[in-house]
Design an enzyme around this catalytic site. Structure first.
Site, PDB file in Angstrom:
ATOM      1  N   CYS A  56       0.840  -1.216   0.000  1.00  0.00           N
ATOM      2  CA  CYS A  56       0.000   0.000   0.000  1.00  0.00           C
ATOM      3  C   CYS A  56       0.870   1.258   0.000  1.00  0.00           C
ATOM      4  CB  CYS A  56      -0.901  -0.048   1.233  1.00  0.00           C
ATOM      5  SG  CYS A  56      -1.792   1.470   1.573  1.00  0.00           S
ATOM      6  N   CYS A 103      -0.020   3.881   2.593  1.00  0.00           N
ATOM      7  CA  CYS A 103       0.397   3.403   3.920  1.00  0.00           C
ATOM      8  C   CYS A 103       1.869   3.735   4.159  1.00  0.00           C
ATOM      9  CB  CYS A 103       0.207   1.892   4.040  1.00  0.00           C
ATOM     10  SG  CYS A 103      -1.493   1.330   3.902  1.00  0.00           S
TER      11      CYS A 103
END
Length: 103
Positions: A29, A32
C-alpha cells in the site's frame, strides 16, 4: 513503532493504560508507506499517545474484527474501545488536527 499481531493485540492495545493509535496497513500500500513516517514522528513527539502498526495481510482476523475495508486506516483506542477513526493518508498537520484530543 511496535508491530502488533493477533496474539499481542489484547495486551498492547486493548489493555493499554493510555491512548493507542493503531495503524492498519500493508506492505504493498503506497499511501500506507507515505503515512508511516508521519505517524512515527507523531509517536516520538508525545507521551500521551502510542502508535502501533497492524499488518492486515498478516493479521486478517484483526482487519475483519475492526471493519477495515480500505487502508491506511487508523483507529484510536482508549480503554479498549475505538474512540476515533481515520481513513486515508493525510499530511502531518491534518493528522495532528484530527488527533488533537489525544495529543
Amino acid at each position: 513503532m511496535k508491530n502488533v499481531t493477533t496474539d499481542s493485540f489484547q495486551a498492547d492495545v486493548l489493555d493499554a493504560d493510555k491512548a493507542i493509535l493503531v495503524d492498519f496497513w500493508a506492505e504493498w500500500c503506497g499511501p500506507c508507506r507515505a503515512v508511516g513516517p508521519i505517524l512515527e514522528q507523531i509517536d516520538g513527539e508525545t507521551e500521551k499517545l502510542d502508535v502501533v502498526k497492524v499488518n492486515v495481510d498478516e493479521n486478517p482476523d484483526l482487519a475483519m474484527r475492526y471493519g477495515i475495508t480500505s487502508i491506511p486506516a487508523m483507529k484510536v483506542f482508549v480503554g479498549g474501545e475505538v474512540k476515533k477513526e481515520l481513513i486515508g493518508a493525510k499530511p502531518k498537520a491534518a493528522l495532528e488536527a484530527d488527533l488533537a484530543a489525544f495529543l
